[in-house]
Design an enzyme around this catalytic site. Structure first.
Site, PDB file in Angstrom:
ATOM      1  N   ASP A  95       0.930  -1.233  -0.070  1.00 10.75           N
ATOM      2  CA  ASP A  95       0.123  -0.003   0.143  1.00 10.75           C
ATOM      3  C   ASP A  95       0.593   1.321   0.126  1.00 10.75           C
ATOM      4  OD1 ASP A  95       0.979  -0.262   2.464  1.00 10.75           O
ATOM      5  OD2 ASP A  95      -0.749   0.591   3.568  1.00 10.75           O
ATOM      6  N   GLU A  96       2.143   1.140  -0.764  1.00 12.45           N
ATOM      7  CA  GLU A  96       2.963   2.461  -0.542  1.00 12.45           C
ATOM      8  C   GLU A  96       3.680   2.231  -1.738  1.00 12.45           C
ATOM      9  OE1 GLU A  96       5.518   4.479   3.331  1.00 12.45           O
ATOM     10  OE2 GLU A  96       5.190   2.262   3.273  1.00 12.45           O
TER      11      GLU A  96
END
Lengths: 379, 364
Positions: A95-96
Site C-alpha cells: 500500500d505504499e
C-alpha cells in the site's frame, strides 16, 4: 494508503463503516495487529502491536483476519493508476509506492496537480483514500506523506527540505530505531534540527559511517533513484505459536511447512535463493537470526535442510515464541552450479513444478510433503 | 632447564610447529609452544587440541626441564637472530632468558604442567610412503576440500586404505577429486577424514627426499618423519559415497593437450562473470569451442582442434574448477569424459587412472 487493510474491509462491508476495525491475528491469540481503522486508532491501537493488547484497548472493535489475496488485488489496481502518471513507480509495500514525476508537467501540469489527480482517481476508482508527500527526493517525500493522514497532501518546496525536517523527531530518519534514538538521546539530541546543527565529527564518532548518512538525511539530502519494479530482496514465512514452544519436533515441522511455502513463492517468481535465514524469537522477545549461504535453490526440502542445520546448532535456552525462515540473495532460477552429491535435486526441481501446477488447479494443499499431513486421529 | 641450540636448527623446528597455534585462543596456554629436554635434544610441541605437532631439535642440555612460551613471539625472535648458538634458560616464575651473540631477551612463560599433551596413538600398523608421493596425492585432492562449515564431513580429505590401495578423496559438493596409489597389503581396511588444517600443515612440512609413515586409528591421524610427529583428530561424520559419484561409461571422451586447454580456459574466462567464472564448452566433430559472456563486459571465444567425432554437446562449467582439476596433472595430455549438460564431467591425466576430478556442470 490510509489504514489500508482496514479500509478495504470497511469498503467491502458497509456495516463496518464508522466502527473500529482491527485486521490481524486472532484476538485471543498472540499475533500482532496488521492494520487498524482510524476509529480503532482513537483508542490507541497501532499496527504491529500485540493483538491481545489491542483487544484490551478497544474491546468493541471488529477483529478480522488478514485477507492478503483481496488486498493484493486492490493494490494492483492502485499501482496501475500510479503507472498511468509515470513509468517510474517503485512499490515499497502493498500500500505504499514512490513515484518519480520528473518531466510529467507537460502531460499532467505541475507535480502538485498530478498528485491531486492521482488521489482523486484512487478515491473514485477504489473508494479508498491515500495520503501523499511531494518533495524533491524519496526520503523527504516519505516523511511528508506521513504527516497529514488520512487523505493528506503535504508539499515540501524545493530548498525548504531542511527547514521542513528541523522540528521533527529524530525517529523520522531512516535507520533510526530505538537503539540509535537512545544513543542520540544521550547526546541530548531529539529533533532532526539538532542533528543539522551538529558537525559530522561527533556523529561519526558515536555512530560510525551511519552517522554520516544520518547527517545527510537530516539535511534532507537523499539521492536514491526511484527504482521501478525492484526485484524482491528476500521472501520469508514466519509463525507465532499459540503457546511458546520448546518441542524440537514441532519447530521442525513448522519449518518444513514454511520452507515449502517459501520455495513455492520462489518458483512462482522464477527465483532461486542462495541464502537461507532462520529466525527465532524467544519467549522474552529476544530475537536471533542465523544465515547460511550456499548454492542457489528453490527446493523446499533443501531450504528446510539448511534451516534445520541452523536450528540444530542452537540450544533451546528458552521456549520459542516465533520461528521463521527466509530466502535471500535471490537470483534468476535455472542458472548456476548444480550439486554433485545430491543426484535427486534435479528430479525434485521438476517435482516441485509439477506439484505447483497440481496445487494451482486443485487447491493449495492437494499435494504436500507427508510430514505435513495432519495425523488422522482415527488411526 | 637450560639448553644451548643452534639458531638455524631451532628456527627450522619452530617453523614446523608454530602454524598449529591458532591466533585466537580460548586457553592462553594454547598460544604457547612447549619446550622439553630429552637426551641431546629439545622437543618442541604445539597443539590446538585438534591438530598437534612435535619436533625434536638437537641441543646441548645443560639442565633438564620443560617450559612453555608464546609460540609466535619465540619464532619471531629466533628468525631475527644471527646464525650462532642460542642459550635458553628458565628462571624463577617461569621467566625465560634467551641469549644469542649480543642479544638478550626475557620472556614470560607459563609452567608446562597445563599444556595438553601431543599424544600420538600407538597404531597397529604403519604405512610407509615417499614424501613426494604423499605430497602429490594431497596436491591432487586438497583443492576440492569444502570450506562450508555446515558440511563438516567435507572439511577434510578422506584417507581410505583398502586392499592394496591408498585413496585420498575430497569434495565440496560441486566437484570431487580422487587420487589413488598402489601400496603393500594393509590388512584391515581403514578410513578417516583428516581435517583441512592438518592437510595444509602436512603439505607444508613434507620435504622432498625422506620417507613418511602414516597411520589411522579409531579417531586419529598420525604422520611420522624422522624427529617429527603430527597428530590430527579425525572429523566425525559420514563422508559421501564417492564411488557412486564417479561416472562410469560416459559416452563422450576426448584427449587434449593440457597446456593448450589450460591457456584457452584462462584466456576465455577473463570475460566470464566474476563470481563463478562460468564458461561453456561446446564439442562438435573436430572442434572444441570455449565461450564466456557477461552482460556488463562482453564475450570471448576460443576454438581448439580436437580429435572428436561424436555428437555435438554443450556443457557449462565453473572455469576455476576446470583449472583446479588440470593443476596437479603433470602429463602433457588430459582426458575429458562427459555425457550431457546436466551430468558431471570427468578430468583425468593422460598418464592413467590414478587421479581424476569429477565436476558437476553449471547451468548457464
Amino acid at each position: 494508503m490510509d489504514a489500508f487493510y482496514a479500509a478495504v474491509e470497511q469498503r467491502d462491508r458497509p456495516a463496518l463503516r464508522g466502527r473500529p476495525v482491527i485486521v490481524g491475528a486472532d484476538p485471543r491469540g498472540r499475533g500482532v495487529v496488521s492494520a487498524a481503522s482510524y476509529e480503532a486508532r482513537r483508542s490507541g491501537v497501532r499496527s504491529a502491536m500485540p493483538i491481545s493488547r489491542a483487544a484490551r484497548l478497544c474491546p468493541d472493535a471488529v477483529f478480522l483476519p488478514v485477507d492478503m489475496a483481496r488486498y493484493g488485488r486492490v493494490s494492483d489496481e492502485i499501482m496501475a493508476i500510479l503507472g498511468d502518471f509515470s513509468p517510474l513507480v517503485e512499490p515499497v509495500s502493498v500500500d505504499e509506492a514512490f513515484l518519480d514525476l520528473t518531466g510529467t508537467a507537460p502531460l499532467f501540469g505541475p507535480p502538485v496537480e498530478a498528485v491531486r489527480r492521482i488521489k482523486r482517481r484512487i478515491r473514485d476508482e477504489t473508494g479508498l483514500t491515500a495520503s501523499a508527500g511531494l518533495a524533491t527526493n524519496k526520503f523527504v517525500a516519505k516523511v511528508a506523506s506521513d504527516l497529514d493522514k488520512p487523505d493528506g497532501l503535504v508539499v515540501v518546496a524545493p530548498g525548504s527540505e531542511a527547514d521542513f525536517l528541523a522540528p521533527l523527531s529524530v525517529e523520522r530518519l531512516w535507520g533510526v530505531g530505538k537503539a540509535t534514538a537512545r544513543l542520540l538521546g544521550e547526546l541530548g539530541i531529539t529533533t532532526i534540527g539538532q542533528i543539522q546543527r551538529l558537525s559530522e565529527g561527533p556523529l561519526v564518532a558515536r555512530l560510525g559511517a551511519h552517522g554520516r548518512e544520518l547527517k545527510a538525511l537530516a539535511l534532507g539530502r537523499d539521492d536514491r533513484a526511484v527504482e521501478p519494479e525492484s526485484a524482491p530482496r528476500s521472501m520469508g514465512a514466519e509463525t507465532t505459536f499459540e503457546r511458546d514452544c520448546r518441542v524440537r519436533a514441532t519447530l521442525e515441522r513448522t519449518l518444513r511447512g514454511q520452507a515449502e511455502r517459501v520455495a513455492r513463492e520462489l518458483r512462482a517468481s522464477g527465483l532461486a535463493a542462495a541464502r537461507v535465514t532462520l529466525k527465532l524469537r524467544w519467549a522474552d522477545f529476544r530475537t536471533l537470526t542465523r544465515s547460511h549461504t550456499g548454492d542457489p535453490t528453490q527446493d523446499g526440502l533443501e531450504i528446510y535442510r539448511r534451516a534445520l542445520t541452523l536450528l540444530g546448532r542452537e540450544r533451546l535456552v528458552q521456549p520459542v515464541r516465533l520461528i521463521g525462515v527466509a530466502a535471500g540473495a535471490l537470483r534468476p532460477e535455472a542458472r548456476g552450479q548444480l550439486p554433485l552429491l545430491d543426484p535427486a535435486a534435479l528430479r525434485r526441481e521438476r517435482l516441485g513444478r509439477a506439484v505447483d501446477r497440481i496445487n494451482a488447479r486443485f487447491g493449495r494443499a492437494t499435494i504436500v510433503p507427508a510430514t505435513l499431513v495432519p495425523e488422522d486421529p482415527a488411526e | 632447564m637450560e639448553v644451548i641450540l643452534d639458531r638455524d636448527a631451532f628456527l627450522k623446528g619452530l617453523q614446523m610447529v608454530q602454524n598449529i597455534v591458532e591466533p585466537r585462543q580460548t586457553m592462553p596456554i594454547l598460544a604457547n609452544v612447549l619446550l622439553e629436554t630429552e637426551e641431546g635434544t629439545v622437543r618442541l610441541s604445539a597443539t590446538d587440541l585438534e591438530v598437534g605437532a612435535r619436533v625434536s631439535v638437537p641441543a646441548r642440555v645443560v639442565g633438564k626441564g620443560a617450559i612453555t612460551v608464546a609460540a609466535r613471539k619465540l619464532a619471531e625472535i629466533v628468525k631475527e637472530l644471527p646464525a650462532a648458538a642460542v642459550a635458553l634458560k628458565v628462571g624463577d616464575n617461569a621467566s625465560v632468558s634467551l641469549r644469542c651473540a649480543g642479544a638478550a631477551y626475557r620472556l614470560v612463560g607459563l609452567p608446562p604442567d597445563d599444556f595438553p599433551a601431543v599424544a600420538p596413538a600407538s597404531p597397529g600398523a604403519w604405512l610407509t610412503l615417499e614424501a613426494k608421493a604423499l605430497r602429490d596425492m594431497l596436491g591432487q585432492t586438497s583443492f576440492a576440500v569444502s570450506h562450508d562449515e555446515t558440511r563438516y564431513a567435507l572439511n577434510g580429505v578422506l584417507f581410505s586404505l583398502q586392499g592394496k590401495e591408498l585413496r585420498l578423496v575430497a569434495t565440496d559438493g560441486h566437484r570431487l577429486a580422487l587420487a589413488s596409489r598402489a601400496i603393500g597389503e594393509v590388512g584391515k581396511p581403514v578410513t578417516g577424514i583428516v581435517p583441512r588444517k592438518a592437510i595444509g600443515e602436512v603439505m607444508r612440512v613434507l620435504g622432498a627426499g625422506e620417507e613418511v609413515q602414516l597411520a589411522l586409528t579409531e579417531n586419529q591421524f598420525v604422520l611420522q618423519m624422522p624427529n617429527f610427529v603430527m597428530t590430527a583428530r579425525l572429523i566425525e561424520g559420514q563422508f559421501p559415497n564417492y564411488e557412486a559419484v564417479v561416472p562410469k561409461n560416459h559416452p563422450g571422451r576426448l584427449t587434449i593437450g593440457r597446456a593448450a586447454l589450460g591457456a584457452a580456459l584462462r584466456r576465455v574466462s577473463v570475460m566470464a562473470e566474476e563470481r563463478n567464472k562460468p564458461v561453456k564448452l561446446t564439442l562438435a566433430p573436430t572442434v572444441l569451442r570455449i565461450t564466456a559472456s557477461s552482460a556488463e563486459l562482453g564475450d570471448a571465444e576460443e576454438t581448439l582442434d580436437v580429435d572428436y567425432g561424436g555428437d555435438e554437446v554443450s556443457i557449462g562449467f565453473n572455469s576455476r574448477y576446470l583449472l583446479d582439476a588440470l593443476g596437479p596433472i603433470e602429463h602433457e595430455q588430459v582426458v575429458l569424459e562427459f555425457k550431457d549438460a546436466l551430468s558431471p564431467g570427468v578430468v583425468r591425466s593422460g598418464a592413467g587412472d590414478a587421479y581424476c576430478c569429477v565436476i558437476m556442470p553449471m547451468r548457464i
